[in-house]
Scaffold this motif. Structure first.
Motif, short mmCIF file in Angstrom:
data_model
loop_
_atom_site.label_atom_id
_atom_site.label_comp_id
_atom_site.label_asym_id
_atom_site.label_seq_id
_atom_site.Cartn_x
_atom_site.Cartn_y
_atom_site.Cartn_z
N CYS A 67 51.39 -10.05 -4.37
CA CYS A 67 50.93 -9.26 -5.51
C CYS A 67 52.07 -8.74 -6.38
O CYS A 67 51.82 -8.22 -7.47
CB CYS A 67 50.11 -8.06 -5.02
SG CYS A 67 48.57 -8.51 -4.21
N GLU A 68 53.30 -8.86 -5.92
CA GLU A 68 54.42 -8.24 -6.63
C GLU A 68 54.51 -8.67 -8.09
O GLU A 68 54.60 -7.81 -8.99
CB GLU A 68 55.75 -8.54 -5.93
CG GLU A 68 56.92 -7.88 -6.63
CD GLU A 68 58.26 -8.24 -6.02
OE1 GLU A 68 59.27 -7.82 -6.61
OE2 GLU A 68 58.31 -8.92 -4.98
N ALA A 69 54.48 -9.95 -8.39
CA ALA A 69 54.62 -10.42 -9.78
C ALA A 69 53.46 -9.92 -10.64
O ALA A 69 53.67 -9.49 -11.78
CB ALA A 69 54.70 -11.94 -9.83
N TYR A 70 52.26 -9.95 -10.11
CA TYR A 70 51.08 -9.46 -10.84
C TYR A 70 51.22 -7.97 -11.15
O TYR A 70 50.97 -7.52 -12.28
CB TYR A 70 49.82 -9.72 -10.02
CG TYR A 70 48.58 -9.10 -10.59
CD1 TYR A 70 48.01 -9.60 -11.77
CD2 TYR A 70 47.97 -8.02 -9.97
CE1 TYR A 70 46.86 -9.03 -12.30
CE2 TYR A 70 46.83 -7.45 -10.49
CZ TYR A 70 46.28 -7.95 -11.66
OH TYR A 70 45.14 -7.38 -12.18
N GLY A 92 42.94 -15.65 -4.30
CA GLY A 92 42.42 -15.33 -2.98
C GLY A 92 43.00 -14.08 -2.33
O GLY A 92 42.80 -13.86 -1.14
N ILE A 93 43.73 -13.28 -3.10
CA ILE A 93 44.34 -12.07 -2.54
C ILE A 93 43.91 -10.87 -3.38
O ILE A 93 43.94 -10.93 -4.61
CB ILE A 93 45.88 -12.17 -2.54
CG1 ILE A 93 46.30 -13.33 -1.63
CG2 ILE A 93 46.52 -10.87 -2.08
CD1 ILE A 93 47.77 -13.64 -1.68
#
Length: 99
Positions: A62-65, A95-96
């Motif tokens: 999720c870091e980049a998002y 999917g996360i």
């Protein structure tokens, strides 16, 4: 005096290690801060403690998002008065679930 230096160094090293955050947790904190700053412009701003534990367990994918979201513009959707982050340019990982 000679022994104080190693003890002081060890203490400083320990304190530094305890204050380090994983990159995805830091990105999540930045995202939630940006989101709060944006939505606080609305008639009902966010209150203290909202999303209190929102960044305790974040998938590294999720870091980049979250970094993208933290720098997204704060805008109202067309025809709306409620402002929030415009995440249209940010792609969440497939999917996360990200905060």
């Amino acid at each position: 005096m000679i022994r104080a230096a190693p003890v002081g160094f060890a203490f400083a090293l320990l304190m530094g290690a305890l204050s380090c955050k994983a990159p995805e947790i830091e990105a999540c904190d930045d995202f939630l801060s940006a989101l709060r700053a944006c939505t606080d412009q609305n008639a009902l701003p966010s209150g203290p403690g909202e999303e209190k534990d929102g960044c305790t367990a974040v998938d590294p994918a999720c870091e980049a998002y979250l970094r993208c979201g933290a720098s997204a513009p704060c805008e109202a959707a067309e025809g709306e008065t409620f402002v929030t982050l415009d995440l249209s340019g940010c792609a969440p990982p497939e999917g996360i679930d990200c905060p």
